[in-house]
Design a protein around this motif. Sequence first.
Motif, PDB file in Angstrom:
ATOM      1  N   ALA A 110       0.865  -1.182   0.000  1.00 40.31           N
ATOM      2  CA  ALA A 110       0.000   0.000   0.000  1.00 40.31           C
ATOM      3  C   ALA A 110       0.901   1.231   0.000  1.00 40.31           C
ATOM      4  N   GLN A 111       0.558   2.198  -0.830  1.00 39.79           N
ATOM      5  CA  GLN A 111       1.383   3.403  -0.892  1.00 39.79           C
ATOM      6  C   GLN A 111       0.578   4.585  -1.413  1.00 39.79           C
ATOM      7  N   LEU A 112       1.099   5.772  -1.139  1.00 35.53           N
ATOM      8  CA  LEU A 112       0.580   6.997  -1.726  1.00 35.53           C
ATOM      9  C   LEU A 112       1.531   7.447  -2.820  1.00 35.53           C
ATOM     10  N   GLN A 113       0.976   7.747  -3.977  1.00 36.73           N
ATOM     11  CA  GLN A 113       1.753   8.338  -5.059  1.00 36.73           C
ATOM     12  C   GLN A 113       1.321   9.791  -5.228  1.00 36.73           C
ATOM     13  N   PHE A 114       2.277  10.674  -5.442  1.00 38.88           N
ATOM     14  CA  PHE A 114       1.988  12.099  -5.538  1.00 38.88           C
ATOM     15  C   PHE A 114       2.021  12.518  -7.011  1.00 38.88           C
ATOM     16  N   GLN A 115       0.844  12.825  -7.527  1.00 45.25           N
ATOM     17  CA  GLN A 115       0.709  13.217  -8.917  1.00 45.25           C
ATOM     18  C   GLN A 115       0.454  14.717  -9.025  1.00 45.25           C
ATOM     19  N   PRO A 116       0.960  15.362 -10.074  1.00 40.17           N
ATOM     20  CA  PRO A 116       0.578  16.765 -10.299  1.00 40.17           C
ATOM     21  C   PRO A 116      -0.934  16.867 -10.490  1.00 40.17           C
ATOM     22  N   LYS A 117      -1.533  17.907  -9.928  1.00 38.60           N
ATOM     23  CA  LYS A 117      -2.961  18.103 -10.157  1.00 38.60           C
ATOM     24  C   LYS A 117      -3.220  18.549 -11.586  1.00 38.60           C
ATOM     25  N   GLY A 118      -2.286  19.351 -12.143  1.00 36.77           N
ATOM     26  CA  GLY A 118      -2.449  19.799 -13.519  1.00 36.77           C
ATOM     27  C   GLY A 118      -2.162  21.282 -13.651  1.00 36.77           C
ATOM     28  N   VAL A 119      -3.215  22.084 -13.750  1.00 39.47           N
ATOM     29  CA  VAL A 119      -3.079  23.537 -13.879  1.00 39.47           C
ATOM     30  C   VAL A 119      -3.651  24.187 -12.627  1.00 39.47           C
ATOM     31  N   VAL A 120      -2.821  24.975 -11.960  1.00 41.37           N
ATOM     32  CA  VAL A 120      -3.234  25.648 -10.726  1.00 41.37           C
ATOM     33  C   VAL A 120      -3.405  27.141 -11.001  1.00 41.37           C
ATOM     34  N   GLY A 121      -4.560  27.676 -10.640  1.00 43.54           N
ATOM     35  CA  GLY A 121      -4.809  29.107 -10.724  1.00 43.54           C
ATOM     36  C   GLY A 121      -4.332  29.787  -9.453  1.00 43.54           C
ATOM     37  N   VAL A 122      -3.704  30.943  -9.601  1.00 44.09           N
ATOM     38  CA  VAL A 122      -3.175  31.697  -8.462  1.00 44.09           C
ATOM     39  C   VAL A 122      -3.737  33.117  -8.520  1.00 44.09           C
ATOM     40  N   ILE A 123      -4.527  33.495  -7.535  1.00 43.66           N
ATOM     41  CA  ILE A 123      -4.997  34.880  -7.407  1.00 43.66           C
ATOM     42  C   ILE A 123      -4.239  35.493  -6.249  1.00 43.66           C
ATOM     43  N   SER A 124      -3.322  36.410  -6.573  1.00 44.80           N
ATOM     44  CA  SER A 124      -2.442  36.971  -5.544  1.00 44.80           C
ATOM     45  C   SER A 124      -2.859  38.395  -5.189  1.00 44.80           C
ATOM     46  N   PRO A 125      -2.579  38.851  -3.963  1.00 44.52           N
ATOM     47  CA  PRO A 125      -3.044  40.143  -3.475  1.00 44.52           C
ATOM     48  C   PRO A 125      -2.009  41.245  -3.668  1.00 44.52           C
ATOM     49  N   TRP A 126      -2.357  42.442  -3.193  1.00 44.54           N
ATOM     50  CA  TRP A 126      -1.506  43.614  -3.401  1.00 44.54           C
ATOM     51  C   TRP A 126      -0.522  43.852  -2.267  1.00 44.54           C
ATOM     52  N   ASN A 127      -0.746  43.303  -1.075  1.00 43.72           N
ATOM     53  CA  ASN A 127       0.086  43.727   0.061  1.00 43.72           C
ATOM     54  C   ASN A 127       1.526  43.201  -0.018  1.00 43.72           C
ATOM     55  N   PHE A 128       1.682  41.958  -0.474  1.00 36.82           N
ATOM     56  CA  PHE A 128       3.003  41.406  -0.781  1.00 36.82           C
ATOM     57  C   PHE A 128       2.882  40.760  -2.163  1.00 36.82           C
ATOM     58  N   PRO A 129       2.816  41.570  -3.196  1.00 35.25           N
ATOM     59  CA  PRO A 129       2.404  41.059  -4.506  1.00 35.25           C
ATOM     60  C   PRO A 129       3.352  40.046  -5.110  1.00 35.25           C
TER      61      PRO A 129
END
Length: 481
Positions: A110-129
């Motif tokens: 039994a094991q866990l395999q770590f796969q890429p999810k695919g495309v990640v959206g990033v909405i970043s803020p202005w305080n530490f842009p």
Amino acid sequence: MTTSVEPTRDDMQRILERQKAAQLAEGPPSEQLRLARLDRCIDLLVDHADEIADAINEDFGSRSKAVTGLTDIAASIGPLKHAKTHLRKWMAPEKRKTTPAILGLFGAKAQLQFQPKGVVGVISPWNFPVNLTFGPLAGILAAGNRAMIKPSEFTPKTSELMKAMFAKAFSEDEIAVFTGGPDVGRAFSGLAFDHLIYTGGTAVARHVMRAAADNLVPLTLELGGKSPVILSEGADMGLAAARIMAGKTLNAGQICLAPDYVLAPEGQVGAFVEEARGAVARMFPTLKDNPDYTAIIAQNHYERITGYIEDARAKGAEVVELNPAGEDFSQQPYRKIPPTLILNPTDDMTVMQEEIFGPVLPVKTYRGTQAAIDFVNSRERPLALYWFGSDEAEKEKVLTQTTSGGATVNDVIFHVAQEELPFGGVGPSGMGSYHGHDGFKEFSHRKSVYSQLKKDIGPLQRMRPPYGPAIAGYLKGAVKR
């Protein structure tokens, strides 16, 4: 630097489809490619450090190059280097025990395999842009994903600079940046990403979550809230005030983790005020034209924060302005607000109802540790809690009887700098967490894989029909207390 034409939803959808198609065609990226992508991010930060500082200073009106170097550039390079150092270990499958354990003795796995999810959206803020764009990318790229980024319209110079930077080092199939206002943000949050991370305010987060729900996009929400400071009876008041005011004045309090209000023991508020006054004077002998003291990002935020002060004054609070040189802020080229303490605030004041996100700090008194705990627990769960003192039993009581995204003891904010600790909120202050290994896991699909025995042994056979004495014997042993 010219501002580009705002992208349409169709423009962003086309890039999303290209990135998803490229991810499928090329498969999970190798360790070497992931390392190369992390290196490219580090190179961008190092090569454009001065440009980043200039752009952020222009967007804020006044922001120290040292503050940007510390909080946006160095604080981004650190997580990227940490991910590089540990990537191989993170990528390895994680072994788990079989159930029942005897199957493992015969060769089942039994094991866990770590796969890429695919495309990640990033909405970043202005305080530490920059940091809140590149910081998440450490986990996103380490996990083997591609990214689409929507930076804040409140920092247009910085957002356009980042767009140009990424275009130099990455194809749009790897990382794409979309600048623009609220309409772009709304369209972006409704795209069918494989994961979406939003950093910002709770009110907007509700809209982001609703938009993501249409496509069942998994979310990481890094929000904020009113993070309390509890000063115990035995706290070193000088040390506590110096560290609290350092955290509150960093970026002029425009930090999701900034201490939002202080709970001080009865009879010790005066001591805290004087120590806070001295701490501010040592850090900022002047404020108005001091490049080390950051301006408020925009006029509407300036008016919101000054409105909190005036509301508190009108409702009877004592307002203490920590203005070492006694400067007049009524006329100024920037939007600076002196560090301001609000003493004896009441719950009907807006400063006690809304996240402040500025250099204003309410100070309330309490009588007994349980009263402080009850006050914190009567409000929404915050992103952070800060406790100052030396009584270990009291510390444990506060930490175990309150719930917050994270906590720092005898300082403020510093838990966010620990790459081995997950960073995130709880409830109204956020969901999900990232940083370090936890960030890698947040942006990975953790696939459970079980490898069955090759030999069809008896315990496996008894699970199949026709059912008879064998399954009855198994159930007799399994169905019991």
